[in-house]
Design an enzyme around this catalytic site. Sequence first.
Site, PDB file in Angstrom:
ATOM      1  N   ARG A 359       4.109  -3.367   4.698  1.00 27.51           N
ATOM      2  CA  ARG A 359       4.049  -3.514   3.237  1.00 27.51           C
ATOM      3  C   ARG A 359       5.213  -4.358   2.733  1.00 27.51           C
ATOM      4  O   ARG A 359       5.047  -5.301   1.969  1.00 27.51           O
ATOM      5  CB  ARG A 359       4.089  -2.127   2.597  1.00 27.51           C
ATOM      6  CG  ARG A 359       4.096  -2.118   1.091  1.00 27.51           C
ATOM      7  CD  ARG A 359       4.725  -0.826   0.572  1.00 27.51           C
ATOM      8  NE  ARG A 359       3.946   0.346   0.879  1.00 27.51           N
ATOM      9  CZ  ARG A 359       4.478   1.541   1.140  1.00 27.51           C
ATOM     10  NH1 ARG A 359       5.801   1.701   1.171  1.00 27.51           N
ATOM     11  NH2 ARG A 359       3.708   2.580   1.399  1.00 27.51           N
ATOM     12  N   ASN A 476       4.504   4.876  -2.960  1.00 29.00           N
ATOM     13  CA  ASN A 476       5.563   5.872  -3.123  1.00 29.00           C
ATOM     14  C   ASN A 476       5.651   6.693  -1.847  1.00 29.00           C
ATOM     15  O   ASN A 476       4.961   7.686  -1.671  1.00 29.00           O
ATOM     16  CB  ASN A 476       5.251   6.763  -4.329  1.00 29.00           C
ATOM     17  CG  ASN A 476       6.371   7.750  -4.602  1.00 29.00           C
ATOM     18  OD1 ASN A 476       7.173   8.066  -3.733  1.00 29.00           O
ATOM     19  ND2 ASN A 476       6.412   8.251  -5.831  1.00 29.00           N
ATOM     20  N   ASP A 477       6.555   6.271  -0.956  1.00 31.72           N
ATOM     21  CA  ASP A 477       6.681   6.894   0.363  1.00 31.72           C
ATOM     22  C   ASP A 477       6.936   8.392   0.292  1.00 31.72           C
ATOM     23  O   ASP A 477       6.746   9.102   1.273  1.00 31.72           O
ATOM     24  CB  ASP A 477       7.875   6.289   1.126  1.00 31.72           C
ATOM     25  CG  ASP A 477       7.688   4.810   1.406  1.00 31.72           C
ATOM     26  OD1 ASP A 477       6.537   4.346   1.417  1.00 31.72           O
ATOM     27  OD2 ASP A 477       8.701   4.121   1.604  1.00 31.72           O
ATOM     28  N   CYS A 478       7.432   8.840  -0.814  1.00 31.01           N
ATOM     29  CA  CYS A 478       7.889  10.227  -0.910  1.00 31.01           C
ATOM     30  C   CYS A 478       6.924  11.128  -1.673  1.00 31.01           C
ATOM     31  O   CYS A 478       7.203  12.309  -1.877  1.00 31.01           O
ATOM     32  CB  CYS A 478       9.272  10.275  -1.542  1.00 31.01           C
ATOM     33  SG  CYS A 478      10.494   9.479  -0.484  1.00 31.01           S
TER      34      CYS A 478
END
Lengths: 811, 811
Positions: A359, A476-478
């Site tokens: 990404r 949003n990885d989290c």
Amino acid sequence: MKYGYFDDKHREFVITRPDTPTPWINYLGCDEYCALISNTAGGYSFHRDPKDRRITRYRYNNVPVDRPGRYIYLRDQASGDYWSATWQPVLKTQNSKLKIQSYNYECRHGLGYTIIKSKYSGISTQTTYFVPLGENLELWALKVRNDTKKARSLKLFTYLEFCLWHAEMDMTDFQYTLNIASAVNEGNLIFHQTGYAPKSGRFGLAYFGSNKKISGYDCDRETFLGQYHSESNPIAVEKGKSFNSVGSGGNPIASVSLNISLKAGEEKDIIFILGAAETKEEAGDIYKKYLDEKAVYKKLEDLKCYWADYLGRYQANTPDTDVNSMVNIWNQYQCRTTFNWARFASYYESGIGRGMGFRDSNQDTLGVVHVIPDRVKARIKELAQNQFRNGSSYHKFFPLTKTGEKGGYSDDPLWLIMATAAYIKETGDMAFLDEKVKFIDGEAASVYDHMKKAIDFVLSEKGAQGFIKMRFADWNDCLNLGADNEVAESAWVPLFLYMEMREFLTMARFTDRTEDYEKYKEIAAGIKDNFNKKAWDGKWFIRGIDKYGEAVGSAKSKEGGNIDLLPQAWSIMSGVAGTDKATMCMDMVKKHLDTKYGIMLIDPPYTEYDEKLGAVTTFAPGLKENGGIFCHANPWAMIAEAILGRGDIAFKYYKAILPPTKNKMADIHLTEGYIYSQFITGKHNANFGRARNSWLTGSAAWNFVAIAEYILGVRADYNGLVIDPCIPKSWKSFTVKRVFRGATYEISVTNPRGVNKGVKSIVVDGLEVEGNVVPVFKDKRVHKVEVVMDLNRKEQQQQWQTYHSYQSSIL
Amino acid sequence: MKYGYFDDKHREFVITRPDTPTPWINYLGCDEYCALISNTAGGYSFHRDPKDRRITRYRYNNVPVDRPGRYIYLRDQASGDYWSATWQPVLKTQNSKLKIQSYNYECRHGLGYTIIKSKYSGISTQTTYFVPLGENLELWALKVRNDTKKARSLKLFTYLEFCLWHAEMDMTDFQYTLNIASAVNEGNLIFHQTGYAPKSGRFGLAYFGSNKKISGYDCDRETFLGQYHSESNPIAVEKGKSFNSVGSGGNPIASVSLNISLKAGEEKDIIFILGAAETKEEAGDIYKKYLDEKAVYKKLEDLKCYWADYLGRYQANTPDTDVNSMVNIWNQYQCRTTFNWARFASYYESGIGRGMGFRDSNQDTLGVVHVIPDRVKARIKELAQNQFRNGSSYHKFFPLTKTGEKGGYSDDPLWLIMATAAYIKETGDMAFLDEKVKFIDGEAASVYDHMKKAIDFVLSEKGAQGFIKMRFADWNDCLNLGADNEVAESAWVPLFLYMEMREFLTMARFTDRTEDYEKYKEIAAGIKDNFNKKAWDGKWFIRGIDKYGEAVGSAKSKEGGNIDLLPQAWSIMSGVAGTDKATMCMDMVKKHLDTKYGIMLIDPPYTEYDEKLGAVTTFAPGLKENGGIFCHANPWAMIAEAILGRGDIAFKYYKAILPPTKNKMADIHLTEGYIYSQFITGKHNANFGRARNSWLTGSAAWNFVAIAEYILGVRADYNGLVIDPCIPKSWKSFTVKRVFRGATYEISVTNPRGVNKGVKSIVVDGLEVEGNVVPVFKDKRVHKVEVVMDLNRKEQQQQWQTYHSYQSSIL
């Protein structure tokens, strides 16, 4: 401006005192060799891969901060007093009556080089650090001058600490690694050649030396520093004598010492070299090239020319000098750095686990494609090689070892389309779509097919609500709604999917792939329709569906995170939202998420760990994804506002996170005032305004897109250069000079009636053109483009509808 | 004795100056809470698992060395001068005219506690650090005394740095972890409660506080230390004022400050507490227990009683005081520490990757089974749970998370038999063989079956030469002949297999498993026969076969490593070698491998990386497995020599690596003079004699076996206590007091004619017994055992043949 200022003429940021709130760093090297260096010469170097081929060691998050580095000690042989050419590590003004100003410290971070000056006891030094173009080495070019009226006898000591090549082992497996070092002196060079580099295969060696005859050396850290001493007070420097130690196990270093005599007023040049090579012979040959300091400074000039040429491809002149410093120099510079290294290595990413992101690296092309389209093309092909036959992709990959890891991210493969579209818009190279690239697990397919597979894969993940299943996370990885969960959905991925399908459809139509065009057009229309029906929460769009089927990012969400920036901004960027919803949701962004330091990602932040939401709830309120001001995501609001025609809001958002505006509040902001950070702490935290994780991927490219393509409004399109500014009403004019497909466009925009948006007329080389797309010229010449803005509010509204329908027309 | 001495009366090692060549450490805590602490209060703490539940942070291999720790700063409020109660981190005598002796420094490492004293500007301090029995916390009990004749006003500051629970993330993933901290003050306590502990599940919190009213606090590292400052000069201490900072992201710390007024001659007690708890309420309740310093010092006495009782189970009195210090106190103490933690966490093992070793932990039972057989039994069952149905096992495992990793080690499962045999010999608990334990991948089976599966698995790996396929490695982790290779063989594993089959056969015979007995007896005989035929190189036994079919550890080996200690020593320990070969190969060990600092593992070391030999060739010559003096392997030579009856050689080997003998050469040896290290650098390295990796698994247990069971010669056997000393001829007598199966044996040995070996007579409670096995008493009383040694050299030889045939008789 407590710590520094922009010197745009020299394309330098000048730091005027060494004790910046955090180390303010620079990245040296554009190719395979990379050196991170702070304003006090801390940092580390690596060759190609910061995990497998780390050359020098760095202690992250250290006490004392920012150690070790590339140090030069100066010792007055008469008095025994000693100091550093870069303030650190001796910190001469600390715990002494010496005022910091008297040190005459200055650091100039330039493009690919850093110069650090100091003065102590009548001795001035200037050390220039840089990586010459095309070389796997760094040079430390020292000038030392006697500003007193009597002769002086000095002893110089250098100091750097080698990493034992494999950075992860080096920082974790001490019972092993502390027994593999080998570092020896031969002539004026020190060689560090350690047998073990398990993952990368055996690499050659590192070497360090000086162009002047050395009087001694040390290769063993403990010998040079001495028991219970540190870089601040090495026993060798205290005693004024190298111990000529050899590294056999333990911690290998490179320290050489030189005796320097300076008459009154005399200045001397000394060159130090640190590099990587396959053999001692190769190292020796390279070393000889830099024996003459003139050759060194010639290489520095070459580097400056390279960057002058690089930046010359895009230059804007606006009424706002902060904008000019950033868009013309520092934003583009950061874009190039993140294109090179994404989040592979920084002062916060330790370079061992992240690799290059699929990404990340697709996005990072957006900030450099106007300058180095060939490199972008090569990168896109490399990225496509990290895709599987089913269309999914690695989340991160390691170019050197050609390995990678999936991560269950629901958005990853779509980014390939964004990068490909940007490349084709910039170059017109539609033939690229037919180039063949291998999948990880199968035969080669065309770039077009790689994109199609990406869409098919994401479509195969459609959830019960018609959004896309969240899996481990999306952008949003989290926000971790459940990697293996079939219920949880992302309401942002369908927006992204729709946007990239639009690009895909355009390319399909351009290349007469009619069957695909018809098929995917219908699918896209369905996604748009479903989103508007299912995602509207009343005043804004929701963020997704949790594993219990409840909305995330809804006014009704009990845990927090009631509004999330992403679906609002992207509903407009993608062209999915209708006019009324678009305006309303961006008004709600302004109401709930906007702060004086930028737009928070969500509001309110979560206050307790929540297993159904994941890592986002592990951060303190206001930090990172939990209500932090993400510099990566803020440009999406700017772009959305620019599309809506609200130029004052768009520009306010742009300025809110613009690094130069932070120099006045550096003791709050902390990180570099010339570089975007990953995030700024949100208002729900006592440290509101504090930035963290500077230089990270994504932020630079998107901010460049926002200012250059949507606020200044000059953007490449398949058929030409779109001119569509959306600026503050107060701006009377601005210019953009931009190279596009070989020709140079000198664009001059005037805004006589003070509108936000609206192009009334465009005159190219004296001829008025229809619409707002300037044609492609194949003559590689300079073309004058005169743009007059002028529309009233109602017309702007229509203009936006035009934009919207222009995009929709593809469907 | 430059740095310290043994105070056996108090069971303490006393360090007399702070600047030891490396940090000399201690392990506090016998149960779930573990605190590593150096002689200057550096180190770290964890709860149950040093990876998943790290409480305080430590910077391994740091500059400055050994930071951070458990620090107390003292500041004279009148002068503003400040110093440390533990020398580090202020290092007051460094860079000043103050002599180190004037600091009145003393560190007393005791059993489970450490006391550090200092004196500066008329203020004496004594800090006692310990972990109370049965508690998940550590106490710092400070006494501060005004030795001057005027009243003094002091301010005290404490300092510790919290780890963000997951130690691996904490030291690698800074962009993430530096945003998860939460540390706050409530009353006299600081709480550190961070949401993220991904692998272990969410743990509660850590707390720190004082029993006296605090005047201020700091929870944020950067605030307390100040920019570009370090633990040596925190800005809070410089200014004499806590900033009352909160930790929200960043680096959480616990610093409290207290105002202390001391009249002339006055002394005050202050208690600090650091612990782990599930909730604030629980923490508060525990905190209250230690408000009164009397309760604290009572707990210290309890701890001392515990250790007095522990050591009372085995006490020897020999003519050599170094032997007595070690065998009675420090060797047993290190055995208990390695039993607790193996190589999970040390100053060299960073506690994140190794976990508990299957091999390690089985071996480590040998040093504690005489004291804590019940814990050993539980450990053996835990270990057996890390075995697969096919008999193979994890190489390492993580008890907290119940996870593990295989590693392709050819020897691992056999160690379970060694530990089981040792437990049964110690306790007579033959019923243990029938206890059921689950496999990782299947149903429960008896302990006996676990052992049988282990043997079957190793037998299934027999190679073409009749040895056992090497795979990734055997005991020598770094001799990597080819993990997937079917040709490479270990010639040591068959010796180990034979030795453990002997134990297995004995247990089978005791429990009337006749069928197994007959079957495995024949297999074992074949292994012995094959080894003698195929492994003999002419003067010694080879180490194995490489993947090209060539011998490793042969006189003909071209690359180096011509002789390897392991097959020589184990050919005798196992009873495989015949008399002539046994004597000859140990003579060759003496000739080629023996040095003044112990026996090298191989000779000569390898000088170049060799892919067919693996990691052993990555070390510099003389380091680690590449010709280092392995303290873990040296006892095998001692045992072999003792079996051969050569007591002077056995004892010479024992003394060569005995820690107390290193105190006179501490500047060469570097590591603790009361603890075994993993290895001492071999003679082929410029740093010959330098030790590395102290406290690691294995060394302590095997050295204890060598001295207690083979040199002093008292060892548990299935039927009783064998008395079979093999001592220096110069020893006239020695005694051993030992608890065995509930009874206490007071053994007094005399050696009137100065022999090495040979028991002439044994009188138990006044009655002479036949042979050299003292019977089991069930009366739990004290029994006097009088032993007279006396045999000539020829008789000794016969004695060894008797030992040999005694063992063979099982077959």
